[in-house]
Scaffold this motif. Structure first.
Motif, PDB file in Angstrom:
ATOM      1  N   TYR A 115      49.434  35.208  43.837  1.00 21.15           N
ATOM      2  CA  TYR A 115      50.044  35.652  45.090  1.00 21.15           C
ATOM      3  C   TYR A 115      49.740  34.684  46.240  1.00 21.15           C
ATOM      4  N   ALA A 116      50.701  34.592  47.164  1.00 15.94           N
ATOM      5  CA  ALA A 116      50.508  33.842  48.406  1.00 15.94           C
ATOM      6  C   ALA A 116      51.087  34.673  49.545  1.00 15.94           C
ATOM      7  N   ALA A 117      50.629  34.400  50.761  1.00 16.10           N
ATOM      8  CA  ALA A 117      51.063  35.176  51.923  1.00 16.10           C
ATOM      9  C   ALA A 117      52.397  34.666  52.449  1.00 16.10           C
ATOM     10  N   LYS A 118      53.364  35.577  52.647  1.00 18.96           N
ATOM     11  CA  LYS A 118      54.648  35.191  53.255  1.00 18.96           C
ATOM     12  C   LYS A 118      54.423  34.745  54.699  1.00 18.96           C
ATOM     13  N   PRO A 137      45.834  37.048  39.754  1.00 22.19           N
ATOM     14  CA  PRO A 137      47.007  36.710  38.948  1.00 22.19           C
ATOM     15  C   PRO A 137      48.057  37.807  39.050  1.00 22.19           C
ATOM     16  N   VAL A 138      49.306  37.404  39.114  1.00 24.55           N
ATOM     17  CA  VAL A 138      50.399  38.375  39.205  1.00 24.55           C
ATOM     18  C   VAL A 138      50.440  39.247  37.960  1.00 24.55           C
ATOM     19  N   SER A 139      50.074  38.681  36.835  1.00 15.45           N
ATOM     20  CA  SER A 139      50.131  39.441  35.574  1.00 15.45           C
ATOM     21  C   SER A 139      49.234  40.669  35.600  1.00 15.45           C
ATOM     22  N   ALA A 140      48.148  40.625  36.373  1.00 19.38           N
ATOM     23  CA  ALA A 140      47.220  41.761  36.449  1.00 19.38           C
ATOM     24  C   ALA A 140      47.598  42.735  37.562  1.00 19.38           C
ATOM     25  N   GLY A 141      48.527  42.344  38.434  1.00 23.87           N
ATOM     26  CA  GLY A 141      48.911  43.199  39.543  1.00 23.87           C
ATOM     27  C   GLY A 141      47.893  43.162  40.668  1.00 23.87           C
ATOM     28  N   LEU A 142      48.272  43.734  41.797  1.00 21.22           N
ATOM     29  CA  LEU A 142      47.416  43.743  42.979  1.00 21.22           C
ATOM     30  C   LEU A 142      46.705  45.094  43.082  1.00 21.22           C
ATOM     31  N   PRO A 143      45.371  45.116  43.177  1.00 25.15           N
ATOM     32  CA  PRO A 143      44.657  46.388  43.327  1.00 25.15           C
ATOM     33  C   PRO A 143      45.131  47.154  44.565  1.00 25.15           C
ATOM     34  N   GLU A 144      44.995  48.466  44.530  1.00 25.52           N
ATOM     35  CA  GLU A 144      45.461  49.304  45.634  1.00 25.52           C
ATOM     36  C   GLU A 144      44.451  49.325  46.781  1.00 25.52           C
ATOM     37  N   VAL A 151      42.919  39.988  59.901  1.00 19.70           N
ATOM     38  CA  VAL A 151      41.787  40.798  59.440  1.00 19.70           C
ATOM     39  C   VAL A 151      42.084  42.275  59.664  1.00 19.70           C
ATOM     40  N   GLY A 152      41.873  43.078  58.632  1.00 19.41           N
ATOM     41  CA  GLY A 152      42.127  44.513  58.707  1.00 19.41           C
ATOM     42  C   GLY A 152      43.518  44.919  58.289  1.00 19.41           C
ATOM     43  N   GLU A 153      44.419  43.961  58.128  1.00 19.26           N
ATOM     44  CA  GLU A 153      45.799  44.276  57.748  1.00 19.26           C
ATOM     45  C   GLU A 153      45.869  44.670  56.279  1.00 19.26           C
ATOM     46  N   ALA A 154      46.600  45.751  56.009  1.00 20.40           N
ATOM     47  CA  ALA A 154      46.728  46.235  54.635  1.00 20.40           C
ATOM     48  C   ALA A 154      47.649  45.311  53.843  1.00 20.40           C
ATOM     49  N   LEU A 155      47.355  45.166  52.568  1.00 12.88           N
ATOM     50  CA  LEU A 155      48.141  44.307  51.686  1.00 12.88           C
ATOM     51  C   LEU A 155      49.242  45.101  51.018  1.00 12.88           C
ATOM     52  N   ALA A 156      50.422  44.513  50.940  1.00 14.93           N
ATOM     53  CA  ALA A 156      51.554  45.122  50.255  1.00 14.93           C
ATOM     54  C   ALA A 156      52.328  44.039  49.528  1.00 14.93           C
ATOM     55  N   GLU A 157      52.962  44.425  48.409  1.00 23.48           N
ATOM     56  CA  GLU A 157      53.686  43.450  47.587  1.00 23.48           C
ATOM     57  C   GLU A 157      54.781  42.744  48.382  1.00 23.48           C
ATOM     58  N   ASP A 158      55.456  43.490  49.290  1.00 24.81           N
ATOM     59  CA  ASP A 158      56.575  42.877  50.013  1.00 24.81           C
ATOM     60  C   ASP A 158      56.129  41.886  51.082  1.00 24.81           C
ATOM     61  N   SER A 159      54.826  41.811  51.353  1.00 26.35           N
ATOM     62  CA  SER A 159      54.323  40.827  52.313  1.00 26.35           C
ATOM     63  C   SER A 159      53.803  39.578  51.610  1.00 26.35           C
ATOM     64  N   LEU A 160      54.007  39.516  50.292  1.00 25.86           N
ATOM     65  CA  LEU A 160      53.487  38.408  49.498  1.00 25.86           C
ATOM     66  C   LEU A 160      54.605  37.718  48.734  1.00 25.86           C
TER      67      LEU A 160
END
Length: 213
Positions: A50-53, A83-90, A58-67
């Protein structure tokens, strides 16, 4: 037939499959092809991470659509990224700022209760250097009100505080343009800053090019 003629005839004779020279040549060709295939295969060992769009504060929540997803060769440091194959933890938030298009390192993410710095708004009347942008660091100085001289001598309150956001303030007629900074403050430093703000202290920031507290 002379010996010279016999040797020339043997040299020109079409080699058979039993000729050791032919077998050695075939083995050399196969070894060369195998080496090239192995080299190309090793050069194409990429991992999708993953990379940041856009910049993640700091403190910002992570979401798939922001990556975004990118394929890179990481080698021995592959375990430092998600790794994308393992998915992003919640329920992940940024513990450190991640710049736009930067890879997402594991050490920069965690749960909200792991945050040791919180953003606090600081209004500055003086102009800021152009280098004072989100992600850089500043020293925060305060001068408390003084009944005799207006304000006491400025004192360093926060050294190397990271800027989370810069928002230019509005300009009223005849008033000095202000700037609002969101600076990241640790829990131990929070009471002193809030006390200064509650007592209408004059606050100034100085760009800290070294970036160290």
């Amino acid at each position: 037939m002379t010996d010279a003629a016999a040797q020339e005839a043997a040299r020109l004779k079409k080699p058979s499959w039993r000729d050791p020279r032919l077998l050695v040549g075939i083995l050399l060709v196969l070894a060369s092809i195998g080496g090239v295939v192995a080299l190309v295969g090793s050069a194409d060992q990429t991992t999708e991470v993953y990379a940041a769009k856009d910049a993640i504060g700091v403190g910002e929540a992570l979401a798939e659509d922001s990556l975004t997803r990118v394929k890179v060769r990481l080698g021995d440091v592959e375990g430092l990224y998600f790794p994308v194959s393992a998915g992003l933890p919640e329920n992940l938030v940024a513990l450190q700022r991640v710049g736009k298009d930067h890879l997402l390192p594991r050490e920069s993410l965690g749960l909200a209760d792991e945050l040791d710095r919180k953003p606090v708004a600081v209004t500055v009347q003086e102009g800021l250097p152009e280098q004072a942008v989100a992600g850089t660091r500043v020293d925060v100085w305060v001068a408390l009100p003084d009944a005799g001289n207006g304000f006491s001598e400025p004192a360093l309150l926060l050294a190397g505080a990271e800027i989370a956001q810069v928002t230019p303030g509005s300009t009223a007629l005849g008033a000095t343009r202000s700037t609002e900074l969101m600076v990241l403050v640790g829990d131990t430093q929070m009471p002193a800053l809030l006390n200064a703000q509650a007592n209408d202290a004059r606050i100034a920031v100085v760009w800290n090019p070294g970036g160290r507290p």
